[in-house]
Design a protein around this motif. Structure first.
Motif, PDB file in Angstrom:
ATOM      1  N   LEU A 297      41.665  39.627  37.841  1.00  0.00           N
ATOM      2  CA  LEU A 297      41.413  38.260  37.381  1.00  0.00           C
ATOM      3  C   LEU A 297      42.703  37.593  36.915  1.00  0.00           C
ATOM      4  N   ASP A 298      43.560  38.355  36.244  1.00  0.00           N
ATOM      5  CA  ASP A 298      44.851  37.800  35.817  1.00  0.00           C
ATOM      6  C   ASP A 298      45.705  37.434  37.029  1.00  0.00           C
ATOM      7  N   LEU A 299      45.669  38.284  38.049  1.00  0.00           N
ATOM      8  CA  LEU A 299      46.424  38.001  39.268  1.00  0.00           C
ATOM      9  C   LEU A 299      45.888  36.746  39.950  1.00  0.00           C
ATOM     10  N   ALA A 300      44.569  36.630  40.044  1.00  0.00           N
ATOM     11  CA  ALA A 300      43.964  35.457  40.675  1.00  0.00           C
ATOM     12  C   ALA A 300      44.366  34.178  39.946  1.00  0.00           C
ATOM     13  N   LYS A 301      44.360  34.229  38.625  1.00  0.00           N
ATOM     14  CA  LYS A 301      44.738  33.056  37.832  1.00  0.00           C
ATOM     15  C   LYS A 301      46.167  32.641  38.137  1.00  0.00           C
ATOM     16  N   GLN A 302      47.069  33.620  38.202  1.00  0.00           N
ATOM     17  CA  GLN A 302      48.474  33.313  38.482  1.00  0.00           C
ATOM     18  C   GLN A 302      48.650  32.711  39.870  1.00  0.00           C
ATOM     19  N   LEU A 303      48.008  33.317  40.865  1.00  0.00           N
ATOM     20  CA  LEU A 303      48.164  32.840  42.247  1.00  0.00           C
ATOM     21  C   LEU A 303      47.532  31.460  42.440  1.00  0.00           C
TER      22      LEU A 303
ATOM     23  N   ARG B  41      27.467  40.978  34.663  1.00  0.00           N
ATOM     24  CA  ARG B  41      27.227  39.549  34.450  1.00  0.00           C
ATOM     25  C   ARG B  41      28.381  38.896  33.698  1.00  0.00           C
ATOM     26  N   SER B  42      28.941  39.601  32.716  1.00  0.00           N
ATOM     27  CA  SER B  42      30.008  39.002  31.911  1.00  0.00           C
ATOM     28  C   SER B  42      31.273  38.777  32.738  1.00  0.00           C
ATOM     29  N   ILE B  43      31.606  39.748  33.614  1.00  0.00           N
ATOM     30  CA  ILE B  43      32.782  39.559  34.473  1.00  0.00           C
ATOM     31  C   ILE B  43      32.533  38.428  35.453  1.00  0.00           C
ATOM     32  N   MET B  44      31.337  38.383  36.036  1.00  0.00           N
ATOM     33  CA  MET B  44      31.016  37.303  36.964  1.00  0.00           C
ATOM     34  C   MET B  44      31.156  35.942  36.295  1.00  0.00           C
ATOM     35  N   GLN B  45      30.694  35.855  35.043  1.00  0.00           N
ATOM     36  CA  GLN B  45      30.763  34.572  34.337  1.00  0.00           C
ATOM     37  C   GLN B  45      32.207  34.173  34.068  1.00  0.00           C
ATOM     38  N   GLN B  46      33.052  35.151  33.721  1.00  0.00           N
ATOM     39  CA  GLN B  46      34.480  34.861  33.526  1.00  0.00           C
ATOM     40  C   GLN B  46      35.084  34.286  34.804  1.00  0.00           C
ATOM     41  N   CYS B  47      34.751  34.913  35.927  1.00  0.00           N
ATOM     42  CA  CYS B  47      35.274  34.447  37.210  1.00  0.00           C
ATOM     43  C   CYS B  47      34.759  33.050  37.535  1.00  0.00           C
ATOM     44  N   LYS B  48      33.485  32.854  37.298  1.00  0.00           N
ATOM     45  CA  LYS B  48      32.866  31.553  37.590  1.00  0.00           C
ATOM     46  C   LYS B  48      33.508  30.454  36.754  1.00  0.00           C
ATOM     47  N   ASP B  49      33.690  30.732  35.463  1.00  0.00           N
ATOM     48  CA  ASP B  49      34.277  29.749  34.559  1.00  0.00           C
ATOM     49  C   ASP B  49      35.725  29.427  34.930  1.00  0.00           C
ATOM     50  N   MET B  50      36.411  30.396  35.513  1.00  0.00           N
ATOM     51  CA  MET B  50      37.810  30.188  35.877  1.00  0.00           C
ATOM     52  C   MET B  50      37.961  29.486  37.226  1.00  0.00           C
ATOM     53  N   GLY B  51      36.849  29.294  37.925  1.00  0.00           N
ATOM     54  CA  GLY B  51      36.909  28.594  39.202  1.00  0.00           C
ATOM     55  C   GLY B  51      37.111  29.485  40.404  1.00  0.00           C
ATOM     56  N   ILE B  52      36.876  30.797  40.238  1.00  0.00           N
ATOM     57  CA  ILE B  52      36.975  31.714  41.377  1.00  0.00           C
ATOM     58  C   ILE B  52      35.868  31.357  42.379  1.00  0.00           C
ATOM     59  N   GLY B  53      36.232  31.306  43.661  1.00  0.00           N
ATOM     60  CA  GLY B  53      35.293  30.839  44.680  1.00  0.00           C
ATOM     61  C   GLY B  53      34.107  31.742  44.916  1.00  0.00           C
ATOM     62  N   GLY B  54      34.327  33.058  44.936  1.00  0.00           N
ATOM     63  CA  GLY B  54      33.235  33.956  45.265  1.00  0.00           C
ATOM     64  C   GLY B  54      33.326  35.283  44.548  1.00  0.00           C
ATOM     65  N   TYR B  55      32.192  35.954  44.428  1.00  0.00           N
ATOM     66  CA  TYR B  55      32.118  37.263  43.790  1.00  0.00           C
ATOM     67  C   TYR B  55      31.062  38.075  44.521  1.00  0.00           C
ATOM     68  N   LEU B  56      31.505  39.113  45.239  1.00  0.00           N
ATOM     69  CA  LEU B  56      30.602  39.957  46.023  1.00  0.00           C
ATOM     70  C   LEU B  56      30.766  41.408  45.609  1.00  0.00           C
ATOM     71  N   LEU B  57      29.675  42.139  45.650  1.00  0.00           N
ATOM     72  CA  LEU B  57      29.748  43.577  45.434  1.00  0.00           C
ATOM     73  C   LEU B  57      30.179  44.255  46.732  1.00  0.00           C
ATOM     74  N   LYS B  58      30.757  45.439  46.604  1.00  0.00           N
ATOM     75  CA  LYS B  58      31.255  46.136  47.785  1.00  0.00           C
ATOM     76  C   LYS B  58      30.135  46.632  48.692  1.00  0.00           C
ATOM     77  N   SER B  59      28.910  46.502  48.234  1.00  0.00           N
ATOM     78  CA  SER B  59      27.777  46.866  49.076  1.00  0.00           C
ATOM     79  C   SER B  59      27.395  45.743  50.040  1.00  0.00           C
TER      80      SER B  59
ATOM     81  N   HIS C 140      41.868  30.012  48.164  1.00  0.00           N
ATOM     82  CA  HIS C 140      40.498  30.450  47.891  1.00  0.00           C
ATOM     83  C   HIS C 140      40.531  31.932  47.517  1.00  0.00           C
ATOM     84  N   VAL C 141      39.727  32.317  46.518  1.00  0.00           N
ATOM     85  CA  VAL C 141      39.675  33.719  46.087  1.00  0.00           C
ATOM     86  C   VAL C 141      38.221  34.188  46.073  1.00  0.00           C
ATOM     87  N   ILE C 142      37.990  35.352  46.674  1.00  0.00           N
ATOM     88  CA  ILE C 142      36.682  36.013  46.612  1.00  0.00           C
ATOM     89  C   ILE C 142      36.900  37.434  46.085  1.00  0.00           C
TER      90      ILE C 142
END
Length: 211
Positions: free
Chosen positions: A68-74, A92-110, A82-84
């Motif tokens: 997440l820190d890397l995504a913010k810097q880039l 849920r808490s990590i997803m919310q952090q990403c969402k609030d920061m404007g990360i485009g997508g969040y997928l599980l490796k499954s 765009h970042v996924i």
């Protein structure tokens, strides 16, 4: 679902088999240009700066830091990026952090090929695509449980993991031994653990979260 637009992709993940698996899912899509991959933040930062991808696929936990820190810097360096996140962290808490920061997508490796392509199409439209698949009545993830610990509980966990006894912790924190014993019992209950040995295994996670 909108059509897929031409996109140049770079992937950062320290699990090479997984990276190769993602490549095998996408390599034959005409609109996708695969720029390569990196296994840590330092390599990924350099690769993104040189190759300038349109889309970054990124794991959350990497050997040398937090994705997440890397995504913010880039994203600060290139607002059009765009970042996924592609991760095992079903939190849920990590997803919310990403969402609030404007990360485009969040997928599980499954996730599969269809959903991954749908996510890419969605973020190309400047919209967010998140795998909100953990109902509220399911047990909390490890990360969520740790986030719920108080500052005092975190201090006690770390001192337990340093090998201090209840008496030594009480002396160090100016608490009674009964208070420390109560905290330790509550910690085991909150984290669904059976003993101090399991509690010690979580110390590294807490240290990572507090960095």
């Amino acid at each position: 679902m909108p059509e897929l637009k031409p996109v140049r992709i770079f992937h950062i993940d320290d699990h090479l088999l997984f990276t190769q698996g993602v490549y095998s899912l996408l390599y034959d899509v005409p609109e996708i240009t695969w720029l390569g991959s990196a296994t840590n933040i330092q390599q990924g930062l350099q690769g993104c700066r040189v190759l300038q991808p349109d889309l970054l696929l990124l794991d959350y936990f990497l050997p040398d830091g937090n994705g997440l820190d890397l995504a913010k810097q880039l994203m600060q360096e290139d607002p059009s990026l765009h970042v996924i996140f592609l991760t095992m962290e079903n939190s849920r808490s990590i997803m919310q952090q990403c969402k609030d920061m404007g990360i485009g997508g969040y997928l599980l490796k499954s996730t599969g090929r269809t959903e991954l392509l749908d996510a890419i199409k969605t973020v190309q439209q400047r919209q967010q695509y998140y795998m909100w698949r953990q109902p509220d009545n399911l047990p909390l993830s490890e990360h969520d449980k740790l986030q719920r610990l108080s500052k005092r509980e975190r201090e006690i966990v770390l001192l337990v993991c340093e090998g201090l006894t209840t008496a030594e912790i009480a002396d160090k924190l100016s608490l009674s031994q009964l208070t420390v014993s109560t905290h330790r019992k509550n910690l085991l209950r909150k984290l669904d653990l059976k003993n101090a040995a399991q509690l010690a295994m979580l110390a590294t996670r807490i240290k990572e979260m507090d960095r």
